[in-house]
Design an enzyme around this catalytic site. Structure first.
Site: not given
Ligand code: SIN
Length: 318
Positions: A14, A94
């Site tokens: 993200t 995340t």
């Molecule tokens: C991901 O994990 O690539 C998408 C979600 C995020 O980074 O919060």
């Protein structure tokens, strides 16, 4: 004084995401912006660090697997071996940061700051948190004392030990912790050292190419025990049970677990809860043991790594 030299390894998530409508940050494509674009939004960083960029891939972290972990580890290893690099920052999604952070922590000796960072809102959201997190991560990576902590994760002005990381919130900016992972705050940096030093196998990143199948089974009241037999039948070399409370094994599961351990398949008792450590039980054995402070996701990574490295199954659970 020379400007600290930082290797920035961008992998997506993200933090590199873009929303079609910046006022609707829940709808976006992760891994849309490259490392240079992320950095160009933070021109002030050039005043504190000389930053080199690497981009092994640009993905939503749910799409990652052992081959991506190996690709990241190779980039990190190159930075660790390069005398012209003082610290390393990895940007990552995340959602599966727990696994990647854990694996890097166990595979690298704590010789240079190794900082992972991420974001909960896409880069073009009106309230994007990525720029602040990346700034704090670079500041952390130019702090030599941080190296002693092993791999850390910086998000929302907190420093987390990768070894105990848990994502506990699907939306909040402080999406991590609740497993006792917070070991400091940053911006300005203050660090409480984690006294426990987790077992590592520095220099053995190639074992990521040998990771076996390890399944996580979520156990609720009345959950069918034949899930365990199905995992074994399909080639699982280890199983993590996400159990109620303090990793409590329901009586109905005992027979299935005994069957697994008799076949030399390790079974880890983890917890469905997000806080506190699972403690050892009197009837634990070398192949049935508590996850301690590791959540189910990290217990799975730990068991995969131990099996691939031909170490005792509980090697990384200390
Ligand atoms: C991901 O994990 O690539 C998408 C979600 C995020 O980074 O919060």
């Amino acid at each position: 004084m020379t400007t600290p030299r930082i290797l920035l390894i961008a992998t997506g998530g993200t933090i590199a995401g873009v929303a079609a409508d910046p006022s609707q940050p829940a709808h976006y494509q992760a891994g849309s912006l490259d490392a240079a674009t992320l950095l160009s939004a933070l021109p002030g960083l050039a005043g504190i660090a000389d930053i080199r960029l690497r981009q092994p891939f640009n993905l939503d972290s749910c799409e990652l697997g052992p081959a991506h972990w190996l690709a990241i580890a190779r980039e990190v290893a190159a930075g660790m071996d390069d005398a012209a690099i003082d610290g390393i920052v990895v940007t990552h999604g995340t959602d599966t940061l727990e696994e990647t952070a854990f694996l890097l922590d166990r595979l690298f000796a704590p010789t240079k700051p190794l900082v992972l960072t991420c974001a909960m809102r896409p880069a073009n959201a009106l309230s994007a948190d990525g720029p602040s997190n990346l700034t704090r991560a670079i500041e952390a990576a130019i702090t030599p004392a941080l190296a002693a902590l092993g791999t850390v994760v910086v998000i929302d002005e907190r420093i987390h030990a990768a070894a105990w990381l848990r994502k506990h919130d699907a939306r909040a900016l402080d999406a991590f912790d609740h497993g006792g992972s917070t070991i400091g705050r940053c911006g300005p940096i203050a660090i409480d050292f984690e006294p426990r030093v987790p077992p590592r196998i520095p220099g053995r990143i190639e074992v990521l190419g040998l990771l076996p199948r390890v399944d996580v089974l979520w156990v609720g009241p009345g959950s069918a025990t034949d899930l365990l037999a199905a995992a074994l039948a399909n080639g699982a070399c280890g199983v993590v049970l996400a159990l109620p409370g303090n990793g409590t094994l329901p009586t109905a599961w005992r027979k299935a677990v005994d069957h697994a351990t008799k076949r030399q398949v390790a079974v880890v008792r983890a917890s469905r809860t997000s806080r506190g450590a699972v403690s050892a039980a009197p009837d634990d054995t070398p192949l049935l043991f508590a996850a301690g402070r590791l959540g189910p996701a990290q217990a799975r990574a730990a068991l995969m790594l131990a099996i691939a490295a031909q170490l005792p199954a509980d090697h990384f659970f200390g």
